[in-house]
Design a protein around this motif. Structure first.
Motif, PDB file in Angstrom:
ATOM      1  N   ARG A   1       0.988  -1.167   0.094  1.00 29.49           N
ATOM      2  CA  ARG A   1       0.105   0.106  -0.032  1.00 29.49           C
ATOM      3  C   ARG A   1       0.774   1.295  -0.063  1.00 29.49           C
ATOM      4  O   ARG A   1       0.758   2.224  -0.625  1.00 29.49           O
ATOM      5  N   LEU A   2       1.816   1.358   0.685  1.00 35.32           N
ATOM      6  CA  LEU A   2       2.744   2.579   0.884  1.00 35.32           C
ATOM      7  C   LEU A   2       3.296   2.579  -0.372  1.00 35.32           C
ATOM      8  O   LEU A   2       3.762   3.621  -0.858  1.00 35.32           O
ATOM      9  N   ALA A   3       4.029   1.552  -0.992  1.00 31.70           N
ATOM     10  CA  ALA A   3       4.958   1.672  -2.167  1.00 31.70           C
ATOM     11  C   ALA A   3       3.879   2.194  -3.298  1.00 31.70           C
ATOM     12  O   ALA A   3       4.289   2.888  -4.120  1.00 31.70           O
ATOM     13  N   ALA A   4       2.729   1.616  -3.272  1.00 32.98           N
ATOM     14  CA  ALA A   4       1.600   2.267  -4.497  1.00 32.98           C
ATOM     15  C   ALA A   4       1.268   3.636  -4.312  1.00 32.98           C
ATOM     16  O   ALA A   4       1.272   4.619  -5.142  1.00 32.98           O
ATOM     17  N   VAL A   5       1.423   4.313  -2.765  1.00 33.44           N
ATOM     18  CA  VAL A   5       1.324   5.673  -2.637  1.00 33.44           C
ATOM     19  C   VAL A   5       2.398   6.411  -3.187  1.00 33.44           C
ATOM     20  O   VAL A   5       2.254   7.531  -3.666  1.00 33.44           O
ATOM     21  N   ALA A   6       3.595   5.793  -3.058  1.00 35.18           N
ATOM     22  CA  ALA A   6       4.673   6.509  -3.642  1.00 35.18           C
ATOM     23  C   ALA A   6       5.072   6.358  -4.966  1.00 35.18           C
ATOM     24  O   ALA A   6       6.056   6.957  -5.460  1.00 35.18           O
ATOM     25  N   GLY A   7       4.408   5.257  -5.532  1.00 34.69           N
ATOM     26  CA  GLY A   7       4.408   5.147  -7.177  1.00 34.69           C
ATOM     27  C   GLY A   7       5.820   4.292  -7.302  1.00 34.69           C
ATOM     28  O   GLY A   7       6.173   4.435  -8.568  1.00 34.69           O
ATOM     29  N   LEU A   8       6.127   3.333  -6.545  1.00 38.50           N
ATOM     30  CA  LEU A   8       7.320   2.664  -6.713  1.00 38.50           C
ATOM     31  C   LEU A   8       7.161   1.212  -6.453  1.00 38.50           C
ATOM     32  O   LEU A   8       6.372   0.873  -5.934  1.00 38.50           O
ATOM     33  N   SER A   9       8.026   0.354  -6.997  1.00 40.61           N
ATOM     34  CA  SER A   9       8.083  -1.279  -6.570  1.00 40.61           C
ATOM     35  C   SER A   9       8.356  -1.227  -5.182  1.00 40.61           C
ATOM     36  O   SER A   9       9.191  -0.446  -4.349  1.00 40.61           O
ATOM     37  N   LYS A  10       7.645  -2.379  -4.611  1.00 41.78           N
ATOM     38  CA  LYS A  10       7.904  -2.348  -3.035  1.00 41.78           C
ATOM     39  C   LYS A  10       9.301  -2.606  -2.719  1.00 41.78           C
ATOM     40  O   LYS A  10       9.516  -2.084  -1.668  1.00 41.78           O
ATOM     41  N   PHE A  11       9.868  -3.074  -3.355  1.00 41.97           N
ATOM     42  CA  PHE A  11      11.424  -3.635  -3.040  1.00 41.97           C
ATOM     43  C   PHE A  11      12.241  -2.436  -3.213  1.00 41.97           C
ATOM     44  O   PHE A  11      13.104  -1.867  -2.378  1.00 41.97           O
ATOM     45  N   HIS A  12      12.049  -1.664  -4.210  1.00 46.30           N
ATOM     46  CA  HIS A  12      12.734  -0.282  -4.258  1.00 46.30           C
ATOM     47  C   HIS A  12      12.447   0.604  -3.357  1.00 46.30           C
ATOM     48  O   HIS A  12      13.014   1.466  -2.904  1.00 46.30           O
ATOM     49  N   PHE A  13      10.974   0.983  -3.056  1.00 49.36           N
ATOM     50  CA  PHE A  13      10.517   1.454  -2.167  1.00 49.36           C
ATOM     51  C   PHE A  13      10.897   1.103  -0.585  1.00 49.36           C
ATOM     52  O   PHE A  13      11.556   2.212   0.031  1.00 49.36           O
ATOM     53  N   LEU A  14      11.314  -0.218  -0.291  1.00 48.17           N
ATOM     54  CA  LEU A  14      11.708  -0.390   1.138  1.00 48.17           C
ATOM     55  C   LEU A  14      13.158  -0.094   1.164  1.00 48.17           C
ATOM     56  O   LEU A  14      13.742   0.604   2.091  1.00 48.17           O
ATOM     57  N   ARG A  15      13.886  -0.300   0.095  1.00 47.88           N
ATOM     58  CA  ARG A  15      15.389   0.148   0.145  1.00 47.88           C
ATOM     59  C   ARG A  15      15.424   1.775   0.410  1.00 47.88           C
ATOM     60  O   ARG A  15      16.300   2.166   1.165  1.00 47.88           O
ATOM     61  N   LEU A  16      14.721   2.527  -0.478  1.00 49.53           N
ATOM     62  CA  LEU A  16      14.945   3.951  -0.424  1.00 49.53           C
ATOM     63  C   LEU A  16      14.501   4.474   0.964  1.00 49.53           C
ATOM     64  O   LEU A  16      15.216   5.324   1.533  1.00 49.53           O
TER      65      LEU A  16
ATOM     66  N   ARG B   1      14.307   2.953   3.838  1.00 48.24           N
ATOM     67  CA  ARG B   1      15.343   2.644   4.999  1.00 48.24           C
ATOM     68  C   ARG B   1      16.524   3.293   4.851  1.00 48.24           C
ATOM     69  O   ARG B   1      16.884   4.015   5.776  1.00 48.24           O
ATOM     70  N   SER B   2      17.092   3.673   3.825  1.00 50.07           N
ATOM     71  CA  SER B   2      18.327   4.569   3.687  1.00 50.07           C
ATOM     72  C   SER B   2      18.078   5.813   3.826  1.00 50.07           C
ATOM     73  O   SER B   2      18.633   6.553   4.569  1.00 50.07           O
ATOM     74  N   THR B   3      16.712   6.478   3.698  1.00 55.77           N
ATOM     75  CA  THR B   3      16.490   7.866   3.994  1.00 55.77           C
ATOM     76  C   THR B   3      15.978   8.237   5.510  1.00 55.77           C
ATOM     77  O   THR B   3      16.477   8.979   5.794  1.00 55.77           O
ATOM     78  N   TYR B   4      15.134   7.258   5.893  1.00 52.84           N
ATOM     79  CA  TYR B   4      14.568   7.596   7.195  1.00 52.84           C
ATOM     80  C   TYR B   4      15.311   6.779   8.194  1.00 52.84           C
ATOM     81  O   TYR B   4      15.012   6.808   9.568  1.00 52.84           O
ATOM     82  N   GLY B   5      16.119   5.726   7.886  1.00 51.81           N
ATOM     83  CA  GLY B   5      16.894   4.733   8.963  1.00 51.81           C
ATOM     84  C   GLY B   5      15.963   3.661   9.594  1.00 51.81           C
ATOM     85  O   GLY B   5      16.596   3.175  10.608  1.00 51.81           O
ATOM     86  N   MET B   6      14.848   3.440   9.075  1.00 53.01           N
ATOM     87  CA  MET B   6      14.046   2.568   9.266  1.00 53.01           C
ATOM     88  C   MET B   6      13.178   2.042   8.349  1.00 53.01           C
ATOM     89  O   MET B   6      12.982   2.658   7.544  1.00 53.01           O
ATOM     90  N   THR B   7      12.805   0.695   8.578  1.00 58.35           N
ATOM     91  CA  THR B   7      11.812   0.272   7.418  1.00 58.35           C
ATOM     92  C   THR B   7      10.371   0.846   7.561  1.00 58.35           C
ATOM     93  O   THR B   7      10.092   1.358   8.720  1.00 58.35           O
ATOM     94  N   PRO B   8       9.588   0.850   6.557  1.00 57.21           N
ATOM     95  CA  PRO B   8       8.220   1.445   6.664  1.00 57.21           C
ATOM     96  C   PRO B   8       7.459   0.719   7.842  1.00 57.21           C
ATOM     97  O   PRO B   8       6.518   1.463   8.620  1.00 57.21           O
ATOM     98  N   GLY B   9       7.654  -0.703   7.831  1.00 58.15           N
ATOM     99  CA  GLY B   9       6.764  -1.458   9.020  1.00 58.15           C
ATOM    100  C   GLY B   9       7.375  -0.676  10.561  1.00 58.15           C
ATOM    101  O   GLY B   9       6.280  -0.608  11.281  1.00 58.15           O
ATOM    102  N   ASP B  10       8.513  -0.612  10.683  1.00 59.88           N
ATOM    103  CA  ASP B  10       9.093  -0.151  11.993  1.00 59.88           C
ATOM    104  C   ASP B  10       8.631   1.509  12.039  1.00 59.88           C
ATOM    105  O   ASP B  10       8.202   1.719  13.390  1.00 59.88           O
ATOM    106  N   TYR B  11       8.308   2.125  10.904  1.00 59.38           N
ATOM    107  CA  TYR B  11       8.002   3.719  11.081  1.00 59.38           C
ATOM    108  C   TYR B  11       6.455   3.541  11.814  1.00 59.38           C
ATOM    109  O   TYR B  11       6.234   4.098  12.571  1.00 59.38           O
ATOM    110  N   VAL B  12       5.750   2.573  10.996  1.00 62.29           N
ATOM    111  CA  VAL B  12       4.312   2.602  11.283  1.00 62.29           C
ATOM    112  C   VAL B  12       4.163   2.170  12.872  1.00 62.29           C
ATOM    113  O   VAL B  12       3.307   2.717  13.611  1.00 62.29           O
ATOM    114  N   SER B  13       5.028   1.356  13.007  1.00 62.54           N
ATOM    115  CA  SER B  13       4.831   0.591  14.780  1.00 62.54           C
ATOM    116  C   SER B  13       5.191   1.801  15.666  1.00 62.54           C
ATOM    117  O   SER B  13       4.698   1.859  16.621  1.00 62.54           O
ATOM    118  N   GLN B  14       6.387   2.633  15.378  1.00 62.21           N
ATOM    119  CA  GLN B  14       6.620   3.628  16.083  1.00 62.21           C
ATOM    120  C   GLN B  14       5.698   4.831  16.299  1.00 62.21           C
ATOM    121  O   GLN B  14       5.422   5.131  17.223  1.00 62.21           O
TER     122      GLN B  14
END
Length: 170
Positions: free
Chosen positions: A47-62, A64-77
């Motif tokens: 869902r988050l990758a679709a909002v960003a308009g990126l493939s889910k794996f590319h979105f995950l890598r970007l 994590r490297s930009t915010y220092g955590m995975t999207p799942g960790d961010y939502v949990s936080q």
């Protein structure tokens, strides 16, 4: 001169950027904003990758490297931050807070809360209750939408839902 320790990486793995390029950063922010808005809902990587308009794996890598955590960790936080607000300011039980912020399991909520905050949700709530600050009654929290609750009448047995539906057989 000392030799570098080969067991310790000195830089980021090859192919992983320090941060997303500026033209992609706006898309990552859009996905992060979506996660902030809908933290209590079922938020997944697709869902988050679709909002960003990126493939889910590319979105995950970007992400994590930009915010220092995975999207799942961010939502949990975000969920834990909201839980802290509710535990501090309301008289909701830990279980009610757990479900209001989007966790489906009290055990996973409690262990994640403890790992982020350093104490259990009950201890956190008791510490603020001892300070004597006024608390918002839980019925007002749910009535005014300060916390989400199941909207399907089959999933809830609250008096508010019963009153909205009217007397049985009407």
């Amino acid at each position: 001169m000392s030799t570098p320790d080969p067991s310790r990486p000195t830089s980021r793995p090859r192919g992983v950027p320090d941060r997303a390029p500026a033209d992609v950063l706006v898309h990552l922010r859009r996905a992060r904003d979506e996660a902030d808005r809908s933290y209590a809902d079922e938020v997944d990587l697709e869902r988050l990758a679709a909002v960003a308009g990126l493939s889910k794996f590319h979105f995950l890598r970007l992400f994590r490297s930009t915010y220092g955590m995975t999207p799942g960790d961010y939502v949990s936080q975000r969920r834990i931050e909201r839980a802290q607000d509710l535990l501090r300011a309301t008289n909701l039980t830990v279980t009610e807070v757990c479900h209001a912020v989007g966790f489906s399991s009290l055990g996973s909520f409690s262990s994640r809360f403890r790992s982020v905050v350093g104490e259990s949700p009950s201890q956190f709530q008791a510490r603020y209750a001892a300070a004597g600050a006024p608390r918002i009654p839980g019925c007002y929290v749910f009535m005014w939408g300060l916390a989400e609750r199941a909207t399907d009448p089959l999933e809830t047995d609250s008096a508010i839902e019963e009153k909205r539906q009217g007397p049985p057989g009407s």
